[in-house]
Design a protein around this motif. Sequence first.
Motif, PDB file in Angstrom:
ATOM      1  N   ASP A  61      27.080  45.384  63.768  1.00 30.12           N
ATOM      2  CA  ASP A  61      26.021  44.991  64.681  1.00 30.12           C
ATOM      3  C   ASP A  61      25.107  43.934  64.059  1.00 30.12           C
ATOM      4  O   ASP A  61      24.709  42.972  64.723  1.00 30.12           O
ATOM      5  N   ILE A  62      24.805  44.078  62.783  1.00 26.46           N
ATOM      6  CA  ILE A  62      23.985  43.079  62.088  1.00 26.46           C
ATOM      7  C   ILE A  62      24.705  41.740  62.082  1.00 26.46           C
ATOM      8  O   ILE A  62      24.103  40.689  62.337  1.00 26.46           O
ATOM      9  N   TYR A  63      26.014  41.757  61.817  1.00 24.11           N
ATOM     10  CA  TYR A  63      26.787  40.517  61.795  1.00 24.11           C
ATOM     11  C   TYR A  63      26.780  39.844  63.171  1.00 24.11           C
ATOM     12  O   TYR A  63      26.555  38.638  63.276  1.00 24.11           O
ATOM     13  N   VAL A  64      27.015  40.624  64.217  1.00 26.33           N
ATOM     14  CA  VAL A  64      27.064  40.054  65.564  1.00 26.33           C
ATOM     15  C   VAL A  64      25.698  39.512  65.964  1.00 26.33           C
ATOM     16  O   VAL A  64      25.596  38.405  66.527  1.00 26.33           O
ATOM     17  N   GLN A  65      24.637  40.251  65.687  1.00 22.85           N
ATOM     18  CA  GLN A  65      23.300  39.773  66.035  1.00 22.85           C
ATOM     19  C   GLN A  65      22.939  38.508  65.266  1.00 22.85           C
ATOM     20  O   GLN A  65      22.344  37.580  65.832  1.00 22.85           O
ATOM     21  N   ALA A  66      23.312  38.436  64.000  1.00 23.77           N
ATOM     22  CA  ALA A  66      23.036  37.230  63.212  1.00 23.77           C
ATOM     23  C   ALA A  66      23.818  36.042  63.759  1.00 23.77           C
ATOM     24  O   ALA A  66      23.292  34.926  63.850  1.00 23.77           O
ATOM     25  N   MET A  68      24.890  35.638  66.870  1.00 20.50           N
ATOM     26  CA  MET A  68      24.316  35.242  68.162  1.00 20.50           C
ATOM     27  C   MET A  68      22.993  34.508  67.959  1.00 20.50           C
ATOM     28  O   MET A  68      22.699  33.537  68.664  1.00 20.50           O
ATOM     29  N   SER A  69      22.194  34.935  66.996  1.00 21.84           N
ATOM     30  CA  SER A  69      20.932  34.249  66.706  1.00 21.84           C
ATOM     31  C   SER A  69      21.193  32.840  66.194  1.00 21.84           C
ATOM     32  O   SER A  69      20.501  31.886  66.581  1.00 21.84           O
ATOM     33  N   SER A  70      22.198  32.697  65.332  1.00 26.08           N
ATOM     34  CA  SER A  70      22.544  31.373  64.819  1.00 26.08           C
ATOM     35  C   SER A  70      23.023  30.461  65.942  1.00 26.08           C
ATOM     36  O   SER A  70      22.654  29.282  66.006  1.00 26.08           O
ATOM     37  N   LEU A  71      23.849  31.001  66.836  1.00 32.05           N
ATOM     38  CA  LEU A  71      24.315  30.206  67.969  1.00 32.05           C
ATOM     39  C   LEU A  71      23.158  29.804  68.881  1.00 32.05           C
ATOM     40  O   LEU A  71      23.097  28.668  69.362  1.00 32.05           O
ATOM     41  N   GLN A  72      22.233  30.726  69.101  1.00 31.09           N
ATOM     42  CA  GLN A  72      21.082  30.428  69.948  1.00 31.09           C
ATOM     43  C   GLN A  72      20.204  29.345  69.314  1.00 31.09           C
ATOM     44  O   GLN A  72      19.756  28.420  69.998  1.00 31.09           O
ATOM     45  N   SER A  85      32.021  29.703  74.969  1.00 27.51           N
ATOM     46  CA  SER A  85      32.957  30.527  75.727  1.00 27.51           C
ATOM     47  C   SER A  85      32.295  31.833  76.161  1.00 27.51           C
ATOM     48  O   SER A  85      31.358  32.322  75.550  1.00 27.51           O
ATOM     49  N   MET A  86      32.809  32.382  77.235  1.00 24.20           N
ATOM     50  CA  MET A  86      32.272  33.638  77.771  1.00 24.20           C
ATOM     51  C   MET A  86      32.416  34.765  76.756  1.00 24.20           C
ATOM     52  O   MET A  86      31.610  35.673  76.714  1.00 24.20           O
ATOM     53  N   GLU A  87      33.424  34.703  75.915  1.00 23.18           N
ATOM     54  CA  GLU A  87      33.641  35.748  74.926  1.00 23.18           C
ATOM     55  C   GLU A  87      32.506  35.800  73.912  1.00 23.18           C
ATOM     56  O   GLU A  87      32.112  36.860  73.450  1.00 23.18           O
ATOM     57  N   GLN A  88      31.954  34.658  73.562  1.00 14.87           N
ATOM     58  CA  GLN A  88      30.870  34.609  72.604  1.00 14.87           C
ATOM     59  C   GLN A  88      29.536  34.968  73.226  1.00 14.87           C
ATOM     60  O   GLN A  88      28.600  35.333  72.527  1.00 14.87           O
ATOM     61  N   GLN A  89      29.397  34.864  74.533  1.00 17.01           N
ATOM     62  CA  GLN A  89      28.127  35.132  75.187  1.00 17.01           C
ATOM     63  C   GLN A  89      27.888  36.614  75.438  1.00 17.01           C
ATOM     64  O   GLN A  89      26.771  37.026  75.682  1.00 17.01           O
ATOM     65  N   HIS A  90      28.935  37.418  75.400  1.00 18.21           N
ATOM     66  CA  HIS A  90      28.773  38.839  75.672  1.00 18.21           C
ATOM     67  C   HIS A  90      27.954  39.509  74.582  1.00 18.21           C
ATOM     68  O   HIS A  90      28.043  39.177  73.416  1.00 18.21           O
TER      69      HIS A  90
END
Length: 104
Positions: A61-66, A68-72, A85-90
């Motif tokens: 979860d920490i990896y995914v949140q980091a 997503m934050s980096s992408l944002q 891609s839609m896969e990364q936005q979920h």
Amino acid sequence: MRKLIYVALIAASISPFTALAANDQQDIEHMSVLYRAPLEYAAYQYTTEMLSNFNLQLLADIYVQARMSSLQMAKEQSLMSNKISMEQQHDKSLASTGVMTSAE
């Protein structure tokens, strides 16, 4: 001069033995646990598995949140195109990954 050479030879010959003695003193500590009942062992196993699963899920979860934050942040700074891609936005939080399973 000869005394210095003799002292050096004696010191060189003794040093391997002191290293061996130091290695003997560094044994690994062993611990044995006796369970009074099979139920206590089962509770220990269940608790250990639950904690290890929780730790793995927390790291994921920490990896995914980091990520997503980096992408944002990259998106806000216009470093990336708006086509993610839609896969990364979920949202891939602990609740939506489906990793946690119930005890059987």
